[in-house]
Write a protein that holds these residues in place. Structure first.
Motif, PDB file in Angstrom:
ATOM      1  N   ASP A  42       0.843  -1.592   0.013  1.00 34.55           N
ATOM      2  CA  ASP A  42       0.216   0.135   0.551  1.00 34.55           C
ATOM      3  C   ASP A  42       1.040   1.627   0.092  1.00 34.55           C
ATOM      4  O   ASP A  42       1.850   1.188   0.440  1.00 34.55           O
ATOM      5  CB  ASP A  42      -0.987  -0.034   1.382  1.00 34.55           C
ATOM      6  CG  ASP A  42       0.035  -0.070   2.239  1.00 34.55           C
ATOM      7  OD1 ASP A  42       1.024   0.354   2.627  1.00 34.55           O
ATOM      8  OD2 ASP A  42      -0.621  -0.847   3.441  1.00 34.55           O
ATOM      9  N   ARG A 192      -3.952  -3.440   7.866  1.00 37.95           N
ATOM     10  CA  ARG A 192      -4.180  -3.575   6.679  1.00 37.95           C
ATOM     11  C   ARG A 192      -4.534  -5.085   6.439  1.00 37.95           C
ATOM     12  O   ARG A 192      -5.028  -5.724   5.452  1.00 37.95           O
ATOM     13  CB  ARG A 192      -2.387  -3.240   6.513  1.00 37.95           C
ATOM     14  CG  ARG A 192      -2.127  -2.136   6.866  1.00 37.95           C
ATOM     15  CD  ARG A 192      -0.464  -1.775   6.111  1.00 37.95           C
ATOM     16  NE  ARG A 192       0.128  -0.007   6.091  1.00 37.95           N
ATOM     17  CZ  ARG A 192      -0.206   0.060   7.172  1.00 37.95           C
ATOM     18  NH1 ARG A 192       0.798  -0.652   8.187  1.00 37.95           N
ATOM     19  NH2 ARG A 192       0.673   1.686   7.105  1.00 37.95           N
ATOM     20  N   ARG A 195      -8.240  -5.634   6.137  1.00 32.53           N
ATOM     21  CA  ARG A 195      -9.000  -4.898   4.790  1.00 32.53           C
ATOM     22  C   ARG A 195      -7.901  -6.348   3.616  1.00 32.53           C
ATOM     23  O   ARG A 195      -8.787  -6.121   2.854  1.00 32.53           O
ATOM     24  CB  ARG A 195      -7.975  -3.888   4.696  1.00 32.53           C
ATOM     25  CG  ARG A 195      -8.255  -2.697   5.678  1.00 32.53           C
ATOM     26  CD  ARG A 195      -7.825  -1.193   5.617  1.00 32.53           C
ATOM     27  NE  ARG A 195      -8.570  -0.488   6.549  1.00 32.53           N
ATOM     28  CZ  ARG A 195      -7.677   0.810   5.990  1.00 32.53           C
ATOM     29  NH1 ARG A 195      -6.646   1.121   6.175  1.00 32.53           N
ATOM     30  NH2 ARG A 195      -8.714   1.684   7.752  1.00 32.53           N
ATOM     31  N   ASP A 198     -10.586  -9.239   3.823  1.00 36.92           N
ATOM     32  CA  ASP A 198     -11.836  -8.446   3.789  1.00 36.92           C
ATOM     33  C   ASP A 198     -11.596  -8.589   1.610  1.00 36.92           C
ATOM     34  O   ASP A 198     -12.918  -8.651   0.980  1.00 36.92           O
ATOM     35  CB  ASP A 198     -12.349  -7.444   4.248  1.00 36.92           C
ATOM     36  CG  ASP A 198     -13.636  -6.977   3.503  1.00 36.92           C
ATOM     37  OD1 ASP A 198     -14.885  -7.500   3.536  1.00 36.92           O
ATOM     38  OD2 ASP A 198     -13.890  -5.323   2.725  1.00 36.92           O
ATOM     39  N   ASP A 199     -11.185  -7.871   1.624  1.00 31.99           N
ATOM     40  CA  ASP A 199     -10.947  -7.215   0.223  1.00 31.99           C
ATOM     41  C   ASP A 199     -11.155  -9.468  -1.387  1.00 31.99           C
ATOM     42  O   ASP A 199     -11.954  -9.135  -1.924  1.00 31.99           O
ATOM     43  CB  ASP A 199      -9.830  -6.944  -0.304  1.00 31.99           C
ATOM     44  CG  ASP A 199      -9.059  -4.968  -0.590  1.00 31.99           C
ATOM     45  OD1 ASP A 199     -10.952  -5.174  -0.397  1.00 31.99           O
ATOM     46  OD2 ASP A 199      -8.143  -4.809  -0.113  1.00 31.99           O
ATOM     47  N   GLU A 241      -8.915   3.505  13.105  1.00 28.69           N
ATOM     48  CA  GLU A 241      -9.306   2.819  12.315  1.00 28.69           C
ATOM     49  C   GLU A 241     -10.032   1.820  12.219  1.00 28.69           C
ATOM     50  O   GLU A 241     -10.196   1.065  11.258  1.00 28.69           O
ATOM     51  CB  GLU A 241      -7.799   3.451  10.844  1.00 28.69           C
ATOM     52  CG  GLU A 241      -7.959   4.370  10.501  1.00 28.69           C
ATOM     53  CD  GLU A 241      -8.779   4.935   8.918  1.00 28.69           C
ATOM     54  OE1 GLU A 241      -8.952   3.944   8.792  1.00 28.69           O
ATOM     55  OE2 GLU A 241      -8.866   5.749   8.901  1.00 28.69           O
ATOM     56  N   SER A 245     -12.772  -0.498  10.355  1.00 29.87           N
ATOM     57  CA  SER A 245     -11.922  -2.058   9.969  1.00 29.87           C
ATOM     58  C   SER A 245     -13.634  -2.635   9.898  1.00 29.87           C
ATOM     59  O   SER A 245     -13.926  -4.016   9.973  1.00 29.87           O
ATOM     60  CB  SER A 245     -11.118  -2.490   9.800  1.00 29.87           C
ATOM     61  OG  SER A 245     -10.155  -1.213   8.823  1.00 29.87           O
ATOM     62  N   TRP A 248     -16.826  -2.323   9.304  1.00 32.42           N
ATOM     63  CA  TRP A 248     -16.960  -2.536   7.668  1.00 32.42           C
ATOM     64  C   TRP A 248     -17.899  -4.059   7.639  1.00 32.42           C
ATOM     65  O   TRP A 248     -18.395  -4.646   7.280  1.00 32.42           O
ATOM     66  CB  TRP A 248     -16.161  -2.237   7.250  1.00 32.42           C
ATOM     67  CG  TRP A 248     -16.722  -2.895   5.728  1.00 32.42           C
ATOM     68  CD1 TRP A 248     -15.926  -3.968   5.164  1.00 32.42           C
ATOM     69  CD2 TRP A 248     -16.687  -2.801   4.505  1.00 32.42           C
ATOM     70  NE1 TRP A 248     -15.746  -4.146   3.800  1.00 32.42           N
ATOM     71  CE2 TRP A 248     -17.101  -3.727   3.464  1.00 32.42           C
ATOM     72  CE3 TRP A 248     -19.072  -1.742   5.467  1.00 32.42           C
ATOM     73  CZ2 TRP A 248     -18.255  -3.884   2.704  1.00 32.42           C
ATOM     74  CZ3 TRP A 248     -19.388  -2.138   3.776  1.00 32.42           C
ATOM     75  CH2 TRP A 248     -19.464  -2.643   2.483  1.00 32.42           C
ATOM     76  N   ASN A 285     -18.336   6.523   6.458  1.00 35.18           N
ATOM     77  CA  ASN A 285     -18.446   5.048   6.217  1.00 35.18           C
ATOM     78  C   ASN A 285     -20.245   4.946   7.341  1.00 35.18           C
ATOM     79  O   ASN A 285     -20.944   4.452   6.790  1.00 35.18           O
ATOM     80  CB  ASN A 285     -18.141   4.003   7.245  1.00 35.18           C
ATOM     81  CG  ASN A 285     -17.241   3.279   7.179  1.00 35.18           C
ATOM     82  OD1 ASN A 285     -16.684   4.123   5.479  1.00 35.18           O
ATOM     83  ND2 ASN A 285     -16.208   2.456   7.344  1.00 35.18           N
ATOM     84  N   TRP A 361      -6.495   4.306   3.163  1.00 35.42           N
ATOM     85  CA  TRP A 361      -7.821   3.038   3.597  1.00 35.42           C
ATOM     86  C   TRP A 361      -9.054   3.535   2.122  1.00 35.42           C
ATOM     87  O   TRP A 361      -9.465   2.464   1.347  1.00 35.42           O
ATOM     88  CB  TRP A 361      -8.369   3.585   4.448  1.00 35.42           C
ATOM     89  CG  TRP A 361      -9.326   5.089   4.434  1.00 35.42           C
ATOM     90  CD1 TRP A 361      -8.990   5.730   5.342  1.00 35.42           C
ATOM     91  CD2 TRP A 361     -10.514   5.360   3.421  1.00 35.42           C
ATOM     92  NE1 TRP A 361      -9.513   6.765   4.845  1.00 35.42           N
ATOM     93  CE2 TRP A 361     -10.696   6.913   4.361  1.00 35.42           C
ATOM     94  CE3 TRP A 361     -11.164   4.737   3.403  1.00 35.42           C
ATOM     95  CZ2 TRP A 361     -11.553   7.758   3.464  1.00 35.42           C
ATOM     96  CZ3 TRP A 361     -12.590   5.523   2.035  1.00 35.42           C
ATOM     97  CH2 TRP A 361     -12.851   7.084   3.198  1.00 35.42           C
TER      98      TRP A 361
END
Length: 490
Positions: A42, A192, A195, A198-199, A241, A245, A248, A285, A361
């Motif tokens: 990232d 990280r 995320r 989740d991706d 953060e 996350s 989410w 969000n 993010w």
């Protein structure tokens, strides 16, 4: 042992050229996939390399960089020779790096260690970096991630550090624990990794485990003391953060009340720390959640608050996303004119391009996401054909790295095509979503697909539609609507 001041890696910075750190990180991930690697690169990683904090990359990154710049050696890229780097890199210097396409043996595969999890289960191996690859050539950070309260809970609960999360003991932090760079970095890395997973796989199955490192991060905030204000600010930002996350994950798995609570926690943390970037993210969000929960007026107000927080951040892309959140709320109110204006502002801001102030993010927010969010606006306003047009463009533009989003985009398109009367195309797109659901676990996506299936039921006489409905009917909980969960998901 004396510490060595970091020397900026100017050679690597030159290789990045005019691209932003986020754009270059995306290029690194694409190059990794070309050779069968998966790296969680990232903008912050690129910044650490260019600042000289990473003197030598791990073997996975080495293979990717050498693939990107054929004919160059690590030293040509501005890195130190591996044998000159203390710690893990120095101990590994006796052997050459594994050939491309063959991952370096992980600690879980070494003699005397319990074998690690399945390579493709989302918790380590070639598909996802395991915990031992997180701190590039940094034994200190690896030890902290595996022994501190935050690190141990994060590693165990997400399946990084142990074969079975349930085997991990609960770790309570001692009072007045001094928090330093290593602990803060562990919190940031937990964000990280959540995320990244989740991706690739969606929220279901991650939420309950991810909530545990969040509790540990807030224990650090409550019980810890820091030597520097900068460290304290990073810890607040990291914990906030992490709350977003986890919120989410709750949102995507249909736990809307839990998501609302986590977002409120992040907003409170942002306000306490005076962190405008975190505040803008929390409001972004919150707006998205309010839209999905059927509270469009709240969605508009939260987006507008996020825009106020984002004014000083210098990120046109963040402004664009918040404008789209506002557009979604206005669409829910039936305000076609206000929605269209907000979309126009979003596109104008997006076209100004990436900037140094873009938050880490926001790596997901590309043109494909812009098209998808506009499609959802027109869908909410009942303009199905226009929604489908933008939905098709979103699926074409989407990077395959974001597996979950690709499934989401196609599920949205399936529903819009069904409403627009294009049932054969809807059925074909629905099959594409089903093809991804063995890898993506998201109650939200399954709910969207179930809604599309119900709209197609009156056309079950068509062969293509019947085939899709039959296949969809074999899914567990196929009759559940949006936001509902099956027992298996818990």
């Amino acid at each position: 042992m004396a510490s060595t001041a970091a020397v900026p890696n100017l050679a690597f910075r030159r290789l990045r050229g005019p691209r932003s750190a986020g754009e270059f990180a995306a290029a690194v991930r694409r190059a990794a996939r070309e050779i069968g690697e998966q790296v969680a690169c990232d903008a912050r990683y690129i910044g650490r390399v260019e600042a000289g904090e990473i003197r030598c990359p791990n073997y996975a990154y080495e293979r990717v960089f050498l693939h990107m710049f054929p004919g160059l050696a690590l030293t040509d890229l501005g890195f130190s020779a591996r044998e000159t780097v203390r710690g893990r890199g120095a101990r590994s210097a006796s052997g050459p790096p594994p050939a491309a396409g063959h991952a370096a043996p992980s600690p879980s595969a070494r003699p005397g260690r319990t074998p690690g999890p399945d390579p493709d289960d989302g918790s380590g191996g070639p598909g996802v970096p395991d915990i031992h690859d997180i701190p590039e050539e940094s034994d200190v950070l690896r030890r902290v991630f595996m022994t501190s309260g935050t690190a141990t809970v994060a590693a165990a609960s997400l399946g990084f550090g142990r074969p079975h999360a349930s085997a991990a003991p609960r770790v309570s932090l001692p009072a007045q624990r001094r928090v330093g760079e290593a602990e803060v970095s562990a919190v940031e890395e937990a964000v990280r990794q959540i995320r990244l997973l989740d991706d690739r796989r969606g929220a279901d199955g991650l939420y309950r485990r991810a909530a545990r490192p969040l509790r540990a991060a807030y224990e650090l905030l409550d019980a810890g003391t820091t030597a520097r204000r900068a460290t304290s600010d990073r810890l607040h930002a990291g914990a906030g953060e992490l709350a977003i996350s986890v919120g989410w994950l709750a949102h995507d798995s249909g736990r809307l009340d839990d998501a609302r609570s986590h977002y409120a926690e992040a907003l409170a943390t942002a306000r306490l720390a005076g962190d405008a970037g975190l505040e803008a993210h929390a409001f972004c969000n919150t707006s998205f959640l309010a839209r999905d929960a059927g509270r469009p007026r709240e969605a508009v107000r939260a987006a507008e608050a996020g825009l106020r927080a984002a004014r000083t951040l210098g990120s046109h892309r963040l402004v664009a996303l918040l404008a789209l959140r506002e557009a979604g709320g206005r669409a829910g109110l039936g305000d076609r004119t206000g929605c269209d204006r907000a979309i126009g502002r979003a596109r104008s801001a997006f076209e100004r391009g990436p900037a140094a102030g873009d938050p880490e993010w926001m790596s997901f927010f590309r043109e494909a996401e812009l098209e998808l969010l506009e499609a959802q606006c027109w869908s909410a306003l009942g303009d199905w054909s226009r929604a489908a047009r933008h939905g098709r463009r979103a699926t074409v533009l989407q990077d395959a790295h974001f597996t979950r989003n690709l499934a989401l985009y196609r599920a949205q398109l399936t529903a819009d095509l069904a409403r627009a009367g294009r049932v054969d195309e809807a059925a074909a797109t629905g099959h594409q979503v089903l093809d991804l659901l063995d890898r993506v676990q998201s109650s939200r996506i399954r709910g969207m697909l179930a809604e599309a299936a119900r709209m197609l039921e009156p056309r079950a006489g068509a062969a293509d539609v019947a085939a899709f409905l039959t296949r969809h009917g074999t899914l567990p909980g196929a009759s559940d609507g949006p936001g509902r969960r099956t027992e298996a998901e818990d």
